[in-house]
Scaffold this motif. Sequence first.
Motif, mmCIF file in Angstrom:
data_model
loop_
_atom_site.group_PDB
_atom_site.id
_atom_site.type_symbol
_atom_site.label_atom_id
_atom_site.label_comp_id
_atom_site.label_asym_id
_atom_site.label_seq_id
_atom_site.Cartn_x
_atom_site.Cartn_y
_atom_site.Cartn_z
ATOM 1 N N GLY A 67 0.853 -1.171 0.012
ATOM 2 C CA GLY A 67 0.066 -0.179 0.119
ATOM 3 C C GLY A 67 0.836 1.113 -0.120
ATOM 4 O O GLY A 67 0.242 2.503 0.425
ATOM 5 N N LYS A 68 2.143 1.346 -0.546
ATOM 6 C CA LYS A 68 2.900 2.459 -0.523
ATOM 7 C C LYS A 68 2.253 3.688 -1.523
ATOM 8 O O LYS A 68 2.014 4.595 -1.183
ATOM 9 C CB LYS A 68 4.306 2.320 -0.716
ATOM 10 N N SER A 69 1.940 2.938 -2.730
ATOM 11 C CA SER A 69 1.646 4.051 -3.784
ATOM 12 C C SER A 69 0.147 4.279 -3.590
ATOM 13 O O SER A 69 -0.169 5.398 -3.821
ATOM 14 C CB SER A 69 1.776 3.292 -5.096
ATOM 15 N N SER A 70 -0.674 3.476 -2.847
ATOM 16 C CA SER A 70 -1.956 3.681 -2.658
ATOM 17 C C SER A 70 -2.113 4.641 -1.511
ATOM 18 O O SER A 70 -2.783 5.506 -1.322
ATOM 19 C CB SER A 70 -2.754 2.377 -2.130
ATOM 20 N N PHE A 71 -1.056 4.871 -0.530
ATOM 21 C CA PHE A 71 -1.130 5.657 0.455
ATOM 22 C C PHE A 71 -0.982 7.321 -0.146
ATOM 23 O O PHE A 71 -1.531 8.016 0.410
ATOM 24 C CB PHE A 71 0.002 5.441 1.522
ATOM 25 N N ILE A 72 -0.088 7.299 -1.121
ATOM 26 C CA ILE A 72 0.351 8.529 -1.712
ATOM 27 C C ILE A 72 -1.089 8.994 -2.449
ATOM 28 O O ILE A 72 -1.217 10.147 -2.349
ATOM 29 C CB ILE A 72 1.428 8.379 -2.749
ATOM 30 N N ASN A 73 -1.630 8.039 -3.213
ATOM 31 C CA ASN A 73 -3.000 8.521 -3.691
ATOM 32 C C ASN A 73 -4.011 8.956 -2.752
ATOM 33 O O ASN A 73 -4.700 9.738 -3.155
ATOM 34 C CB ASN A 73 -3.389 7.299 -4.522
ATOM 35 N N SER A 74 -3.928 8.342 -1.531
ATOM 36 C CA SER A 74 -5.108 8.562 -0.514
ATOM 37 C C SER A 74 -4.712 9.942 -0.018
ATOM 38 O O SER A 74 -5.665 10.666 0.173
ATOM 39 C CB SER A 74 -5.045 7.640 0.614
ATOM 40 N N VAL A 75 -3.490 10.461 0.254
ATOM 41 C CA VAL A 75 -3.244 11.555 0.612
ATOM 42 C C VAL A 75 -3.734 12.622 -0.495
ATOM 43 O O VAL A 75 -4.264 13.656 0.052
ATOM 44 C CB VAL A 75 -1.552 11.857 0.975
ATOM 45 N N ASP A 76 -3.231 12.403 -1.697
ATOM 46 C CA ASP A 76 -3.785 13.260 -2.705
ATOM 47 C C ASP A 76 -5.327 13.572 -2.534
ATOM 48 O O ASP A 76 -5.953 14.704 -2.939
ATOM 49 C CB ASP A 76 -3.298 12.926 -4.184
ATOM 50 N N THR A 77 -5.961 12.373 -2.299
ATOM 51 C CA THR A 77 -7.460 12.395 -2.401
ATOM 52 C C THR A 77 -8.028 13.339 -1.414
ATOM 53 O O THR A 77 -8.962 13.929 -1.229
ATOM 54 C CB THR A 77 -8.074 10.737 -2.124
ATOM 55 N N VAL A 78 -7.385 12.822 -0.037
ATOM 56 C CA VAL A 78 -7.811 13.853 1.083
ATOM 57 C C VAL A 78 -7.664 15.423 0.774
ATOM 58 O O VAL A 78 -8.430 16.484 0.945
ATOM 59 C CB VAL A 78 -6.974 13.407 2.233
ATOM 60 N N LEU A 79 -6.312 15.658 0.245
ATOM 61 C CA LEU A 79 -6.043 17.245 -0.112
ATOM 62 C C LEU A 79 -7.056 17.776 -1.139
ATOM 63 O O LEU A 79 -7.254 19.012 -1.010
ATOM 64 C CB LEU A 79 -4.410 17.305 -0.521
ATOM 65 N N LYS A 80 -7.400 17.087 -2.067
ATOM 66 C CA LYS A 80 -8.269 17.455 -3.068
ATOM 67 C C LYS A 80 -9.749 17.416 -2.973
ATOM 68 O O LYS A 80 -10.523 18.064 -3.602
ATOM 69 C CB LYS A 80 -8.046 16.724 -4.582
ATOM 70 N N GLY A 81 -10.002 16.380 -2.037
ATOM 71 C CA GLY A 81 -11.540 16.122 -1.562
ATOM 72 C C GLY A 81 -12.376 15.617 -2.659
ATOM 73 O O GLY A 81 -13.378 15.530 -2.531
ATOM 74 N N ARG A 82 -11.396 14.819 -3.344
ATOM 75 C CA ARG A 82 -12.210 13.748 -4.523
ATOM 76 C C ARG A 82 -10.930 12.623 -4.631
ATOM 77 O O ARG A 82 -9.992 12.998 -4.258
ATOM 78 C CB ARG A 82 -12.331 14.580 -5.489
#
Length: 294
Positions: A67-82
Amino acid sequence: MNNNKNPSQKLSVWSYFVPPPPPLLEQPWREVSVEYQSNLEFVRSYQPENGQVQHLRILLYGPVGHGKSSFINSVDTVLKGRPSVLVQTNAIFGNSFSTQYKTFKFLKSPGATYSFVFNDIMGLEEDFDDGVSVNDLKLALRGHVREDYTFNPEQELKEGDDGYNSDPTLEDKVHVLVGVVAADAVSRLPDQMVKKIRKVRLAASALRIPQMAIITRVDEACPEVKKDTSNIYKSNYLKEKVERFHQLLGIPENCIFLLKNYSHEIESNDKVNAAIVCALKQMLHYGDDYLNNL
């Protein structure tokens, strides 16, 4: 014939029965939800106190597919709100999908990024000649790996190679090291994998780089969390996983964070976000402490 059973025998039988612990605690053993908005505000406004760097650098490492790459995507999801896919991931287990040394920045506004970056790296594998080598990871810690370098498990990076950065700046060096392991794999990490992780930890300790860990896929490991993500820190089962990971690798329990990465969701969810932002805020605190103590 006396059919009455000896009461003492009944007691002795029941004395061996120990009721299982409840799946959920009444109160969370770590609070994340009530602090969510203030934590998110901190992350959004974060700036490194050390003026020598523009971005705090966080390196993620761990076994393949955890889940390393998925965590980066998750952080970006939180910051963008989508939902966001900043990093390509592979839903099928196998060899590492990330093979290059990549720096990922998060867009704050047109032409501006947040003041922290993540480095994704080829995953660790059990076999000696598979996955990223421990020595290449050590070089990354010291800033000697150039952007877009493609890792080769059969040939370690060395000085003079095209991908070797011989004169790293403070900006190039890693400021926080974060191990990533899936909750359902904590108790069955192979001995060789544990040895590799320990070697990386020792190298980071020698450089005084702060270390943390995140345990992912908590929803797949605990049915109560799958029902309601806000139960992450109420789960007895997941608490045991944190304790086990601490015993296995020596990382303090207050440096181990539980979270769920975004996977199938098509909307941002504050319950998912809260645990992600809690871990991210601590990464920024630890990185700032490291930079300020140089």
